[in-house]
Motif scaffolding. Structure first.
Motif, PDB file in Angstrom:
ATOM      1  N   LEU A 107      84.058 -36.189  35.332  1.00 14.05           N
ATOM      2  CA  LEU A 107      83.788 -34.764  35.530  1.00 14.05           C
ATOM      3  C   LEU A 107      84.554 -33.905  34.532  1.00 14.05           C
ATOM      4  O   LEU A 107      84.059 -32.845  34.116  1.00 14.05           O
ATOM      5  CB  LEU A 107      84.130 -34.360  36.960  1.00 14.05           C
ATOM      6  CG  LEU A 107      83.125 -34.820  38.016  1.00 14.05           C
ATOM      7  CD1 LEU A 107      83.598 -34.439  39.419  1.00 14.05           C
ATOM      8  CD2 LEU A 107      81.738 -34.235  37.752  1.00 14.05           C
ATOM      9  N   SER A 108      85.727 -34.347  34.122  1.00 14.97           N
ATOM     10  CA  SER A 108      86.453 -33.617  33.082  1.00 14.97           C
ATOM     11  C   SER A 108      85.668 -33.633  31.779  1.00 14.97           C
ATOM     12  O   SER A 108      85.574 -32.611  31.073  1.00 14.97           O
ATOM     13  CB  SER A 108      87.844 -34.223  32.875  1.00 14.97           C
ATOM     14  OG  SER A 108      88.655 -34.041  34.011  1.00 14.97           O
ATOM     15  N   LEU A 109      85.076 -34.774  31.441  1.00 19.07           N
ATOM     16  CA  LEU A 109      84.237 -34.868  30.246  1.00 19.07           C
ATOM     17  C   LEU A 109      82.980 -34.010  30.400  1.00 19.07           C
ATOM     18  O   LEU A 109      82.524 -33.373  29.438  1.00 19.07           O
ATOM     19  CB  LEU A 109      83.862 -36.325  29.990  1.00 19.07           C
ATOM     20  CG  LEU A 109      84.994 -37.214  29.463  1.00 19.07           C
ATOM     21  CD1 LEU A 109      84.610 -38.686  29.585  1.00 19.07           C
ATOM     22  CD2 LEU A 109      85.315 -36.866  28.016  1.00 19.07           C
ATOM     23  N   SER A 110      82.424 -33.968  31.607  1.00 20.87           N
ATOM     24  CA  SER A 110      81.241 -33.138  31.852  1.00 20.87           C
ATOM     25  C   SER A 110      81.569 -31.661  31.723  1.00 20.87           C
ATOM     26  O   SER A 110      80.752 -30.871  31.229  1.00 20.87           O
ATOM     27  CB  SER A 110      80.678 -33.432  33.248  1.00 20.87           C
ATOM     28  OG  SER A 110      80.326 -34.791  33.383  1.00 20.87           O
ATOM     29  N   LEU A 111      82.769 -31.278  32.161  1.00 25.63           N
ATOM     30  CA  LEU A 111      83.208 -29.896  31.988  1.00 25.63           C
ATOM     31  C   LEU A 111      83.363 -29.576  30.511  1.00 25.63           C
ATOM     32  O   LEU A 111      83.000 -28.483  30.055  1.00 25.63           O
ATOM     33  CB  LEU A 111      84.522 -29.674  32.728  1.00 25.63           C
ATOM     34  CG  LEU A 111      85.082 -28.239  32.732  1.00 25.63           C
ATOM     35  CD1 LEU A 111      84.099 -27.266  33.379  1.00 25.63           C
ATOM     36  CD2 LEU A 111      86.430 -28.187  33.456  1.00 25.63           C
ATOM     37  N   GLU A 112      83.874 -30.536  29.746  1.00 24.04           N
ATOM     38  CA  GLU A 112      83.986 -30.355  28.296  1.00 24.04           C
ATOM     39  C   GLU A 112      82.608 -30.161  27.675  1.00 24.04           C
ATOM     40  O   GLU A 112      82.424 -29.333  26.782  1.00 24.04           O
ATOM     41  CB  GLU A 112      84.684 -31.574  27.693  1.00 24.04           C
ATOM     42  CG  GLU A 112      84.909 -31.491  26.200  1.00 24.04           C
ATOM     43  CD  GLU A 112      85.602 -32.727  25.653  1.00 24.04           C
ATOM     44  OE1 GLU A 112      85.365 -33.067  24.477  1.00 24.04           O
ATOM     45  OE2 GLU A 112      86.378 -33.359  26.406  1.00 24.04           O
ATOM     46  N   VAL A 113      81.630 -30.921  28.157  1.00 21.92           N
ATOM     47  CA  VAL A 113      80.259 -30.799  27.640  1.00 21.92           C
ATOM     48  C   VAL A 113      79.723 -29.391  27.853  1.00 21.92           C
ATOM     49  O   VAL A 113      79.197 -28.768  26.925  1.00 21.92           O
ATOM     50  CB  VAL A 113      79.331 -31.842  28.318  1.00 21.92           C
ATOM     51  CG1 VAL A 113      77.858 -31.490  28.073  1.00 21.92           C
ATOM     52  CG2 VAL A 113      79.626 -33.233  27.794  1.00 21.92           C
ATOM     53  N   ILE A 114      79.852 -28.850  29.067  1.00 21.27           N
ATOM     54  CA  ILE A 114      79.285 -27.528  29.317  1.00 21.27           C
ATOM     55  C   ILE A 114      80.065 -26.435  28.587  1.00 21.27           C
ATOM     56  O   ILE A 114      79.492 -25.432  28.150  1.00 21.27           O
ATOM     57  CB  ILE A 114      79.191 -27.224  30.835  1.00 21.27           C
ATOM     58  CG1 ILE A 114      78.496 -25.871  31.089  1.00 21.27           C
ATOM     59  CG2 ILE A 114      80.536 -27.275  31.506  1.00 21.27           C
ATOM     60  CD1 ILE A 114      77.126 -25.719  30.476  1.00 21.27           C
ATOM     61  N   GLN A 115      81.362 -26.631  28.392  1.00 22.39           N
ATOM     62  CA  GLN A 115      82.122 -25.654  27.615  1.00 22.39           C
ATOM     63  C   GLN A 115      81.658 -25.639  26.165  1.00 22.39           C
ATOM     64  O   GLN A 115      81.505 -24.569  25.561  1.00 22.39           O
ATOM     65  CB  GLN A 115      83.619 -25.958  27.705  1.00 22.39           C
ATOM     66  CG  GLN A 115      84.224 -25.627  29.068  1.00 22.39           C
ATOM     67  CD  GLN A 115      85.669 -26.057  29.199  1.00 22.39           C
ATOM     68  OE1 GLN A 115      86.036 -27.174  28.818  1.00 22.39           O
ATOM     69  NE2 GLN A 115      86.508 -25.200  29.745  1.00 22.39           N
ATOM     70  N   GLU A 116      81.405 -26.814  25.599  1.00 19.18           N
ATOM     71  CA  GLU A 116      80.894 -26.883  24.231  1.00 19.18           C
ATOM     72  C   GLU A 116      79.479 -26.313  24.147  1.00 19.18           C
ATOM     73  O   GLU A 116      79.132 -25.614  23.192  1.00 19.18           O
ATOM     74  CB  GLU A 116      80.910 -28.332  23.732  1.00 19.18           C
ATOM     75  CG  GLU A 116      82.284 -28.908  23.518  1.00 19.18           C
ATOM     76  CD  GLU A 116      82.993 -28.339  22.298  1.00 19.18           C
ATOM     77  OE1 GLU A 116      82.394 -27.533  21.560  1.00 19.18           O
ATOM     78  OE2 GLU A 116      84.166 -28.709  22.071  1.00 19.18           O
ATOM     79  N   LEU A 117      78.659 -26.606  25.157  1.00 23.02           N
ATOM     80  CA  LEU A 117      77.293 -26.070  25.167  1.00 23.02           C
ATOM     81  C   LEU A 117      77.286 -24.554  25.269  1.00 23.02           C
ATOM     82  O   LEU A 117      76.475 -23.882  24.622  1.00 23.02           O
ATOM     83  CB  LEU A 117      76.500 -26.678  26.327  1.00 23.02           C
ATOM     84  CG  LEU A 117      75.961 -28.090  26.120  1.00 23.02           C
ATOM     85  CD1 LEU A 117      75.424 -28.649  27.432  1.00 23.02           C
ATOM     86  CD2 LEU A 117      74.865 -28.102  25.056  1.00 23.02           C
ATOM     87  N   ALA A 118      78.179 -24.008  26.081  1.00 21.05           N
ATOM     88  CA  ALA A 118      78.259 -22.551  26.216  1.00 21.05           C
ATOM     89  C   ALA A 118      78.669 -21.917  24.895  1.00 21.05           C
ATOM     90  O   ALA A 118      78.116 -20.882  24.484  1.00 21.05           O
ATOM     91  CB  ALA A 118      79.241 -22.179  27.322  1.00 21.05           C
ATOM     92  N   ALA A 119      79.646 -22.533  24.217  1.00 17.69           N
ATOM     93  CA  ALA A 119      80.065 -22.024  22.912  1.00 17.69           C
ATOM     94  C   ALA A 119      78.929 -22.159  21.895  1.00 17.69           C
ATOM     95  O   ALA A 119      78.686 -21.255  21.082  1.00 17.69           O
ATOM     96  CB  ALA A 119      81.301 -22.766  22.434  1.00 17.69           C
ATOM     97  N   LEU A 120      78.234 -23.287  21.941  1.00 19.65           N
ATOM     98  CA  LEU A 120      77.096 -23.506  21.048  1.00 19.65           C
ATOM     99  C   LEU A 120      76.020 -22.462  21.282  1.00 19.65           C
ATOM    100  O   LEU A 120      75.458 -21.886  20.331  1.00 19.65           O
ATOM    101  CB  LEU A 120      76.529 -24.904  21.282  1.00 19.65           C
ATOM    102  CG  LEU A 120      75.198 -25.241  20.596  1.00 19.65           C
ATOM    103  CD1 LEU A 120      75.376 -25.245  19.084  1.00 19.65           C
ATOM    104  CD2 LEU A 120      74.668 -26.586  21.082  1.00 19.65           C
ATOM    105  N   ASP A 121      75.715 -22.202  22.552  1.00 17.46           N
ATOM    106  CA  ASP A 121      74.704 -21.200  22.890  1.00 17.46           C
ATOM    107  C   ASP A 121      75.092 -19.840  22.325  1.00 17.46           C
ATOM    108  O   ASP A 121      74.239 -19.107  21.790  1.00 17.46           O
ATOM    109  CB  ASP A 121      74.556 -21.125  24.409  1.00 17.46           C
ATOM    110  CG  ASP A 121      73.429 -20.212  24.838  1.00 17.46           C
ATOM    111  OD1 ASP A 121      72.299 -20.378  24.342  1.00 17.46           O
ATOM    112  OD2 ASP A 121      73.668 -19.320  25.669  1.00 17.46           O
ATOM    113  N   GLY A 122      76.387 -19.498  22.401  1.00 12.78           N
ATOM    114  CA  GLY A 122      76.848 -18.236  21.844  1.00 12.78           C
ATOM    115  C   GLY A 122      76.693 -18.186  20.338  1.00 12.78           C
ATOM    116  O   GLY A 122      76.269 -17.153  19.778  1.00 12.78           O
TER     117      GLY A 122
END
Length: 334
Positions: A107-122
């Motif tokens: 889940l820590s890795l999954s949280l990292e994924v969504i944080q990177e995706l959010a930054a990517l989306d921005g």
């Protein structure tokens, strides 16, 4: 006579705390992720820490009873967050698995994924806005017959380098989740070798093999773009606005022919949103394949991992759940 110190009395008395703002919506879940208390709201995630977490020996009486930090401005109403982290939260259930599984790491890795995706989306949103602004300004000058200056995004290569670094970060975090399910897969190998590994060692996983065959070329394409941009290789071409012989303006494009990857010249404005959407789709389906491949067959109530009919979804964006043959039509564990 009480031997409690003032700091003990302060730490142990009751109280309440407001997490975030009203604009974040309601708190729908609180989850302890490896010692981190995550507060999941409709439109945001916060980390809540208590004074004893920071000062377990109670040496500083001036610390506030609790502190909070915004982790992500996305919550349960976000499609991207639901299809990634919340899907992982639902499917990573070690009690269902035939293998030892560290859910906190996953889940820590999954949280990292969504944080990177959010930054990517921005980053992609900012790029699309910059391209539109340059185009609009050019059209305005053209209509007013002011000049013939070709529109330009002066930092276009830097923007693309940042975007594809984040794309690759998502894929890297995802392969680390894969290794939790297949710990004997080499830590030095990447997706192409993982497909070979599955074909050689788990040839019975036919659906998973077909899934990997479909996604590996895309992941290798994005990594090759990232590597070319990082190392200033000429095999990937990022071109800014270009004036054509017929006076048309060609919008910014990308193309690559490097190693196993070939992408014909395509508009960045068309390609970048597809890259982000593909990452989300790959991640949620990767989780489903990984989990379904390790389900216990001998549970008292055997379960399967299925797609939930849309009309039965509690969160309309989370499509997968474990299913048990309970009652008419079965029961989806949501």
């Amino acid at each position: 006579m009480s031997d409690k110190r003032p700091v003990d009395i302060k730490r142990e008395r009751g109280g309440s705390v407001n997490i975030g703002t009203e604009d974040d919506g309601a708190i729908l879940e609180m989850y302890n992720l490896g010692g981190r208390m995550l507060v999941i709201k409709e439109k945001a995630i916060y980390e809540l820490r208590f004074a004893d977490d920071i000062d377990p020996n109670r040496e500083n009486p001036d610390l506030p009873p609790s502190t909070q930090k915004l982790i992500l401005p996305l919550g349960t109403t976000s499609e991207m967050f639901s299809r990634t982290f919340l899907t992982a939260r639902r499917l990573f259930k070690p009690e269902y698995f035939t293998i030892p599984f560290d859910v906190n790491v996953a889940l820590s890795l999954s949280l990292e994924v969504i944080q990177e995706l959010a930054a990517l989306d921005g980053e992609i949103t900012d790029y699309l806005a910059a391209e539109k602004k340059a185009s609009d300004e050019y059209e305005e000058r053209k209509q007013k017959k002011l000049d013939h200056a070709v529109p330009s995004i002066t930092d276009i290569k830097t923007r693309c380098k940042t975007i594809f670094q984040k794309v690759d970060h998502v894929s890297q975090a995802q392969i680390e989740i894969v290794r939790l399910f297949f710990p004997d897969f080499s830590k030095q190998s990447y997706y192409g070798k993982f497909l070979e590994y599955i074909e050689q060692n788990h040839s019975d996983k036919v659906q998973f093999i077909e899934f990997l065959k479909g996604i590996v070329p895309f992941i290798e394409l994005t990594r090759n773009i990232r590597n070319c941009l990082d190392h200033r290789r000429t095999e990937t071409q990022i071109k800014d606005f270009e004036l054509q012989q017929n006076l048309d303006i060609l919008t910014p494009t990308i193309e690559i022919e490097y190693l196993t990857s070939k992408l014909d010249r395509i508009a960045l404005a068309s390609f970048l949103p597809v890259v982000k959407d593909n990452l989300v789709t790959i991640f949620e389906n990767m989780l489903a394949h990984l989990c379904s491949n390790v389900l216990k067959p001998d549970r008292i109530m055997p379960s399967r991992l299925l797609i939930i009919p849309e009309e039965k979804r509690i969160n309309k964006f989370i499509k997968f759940a474990y299913w048990s043959a309970l009652g008419e039509g079965g029961f989806y564990h949501q």
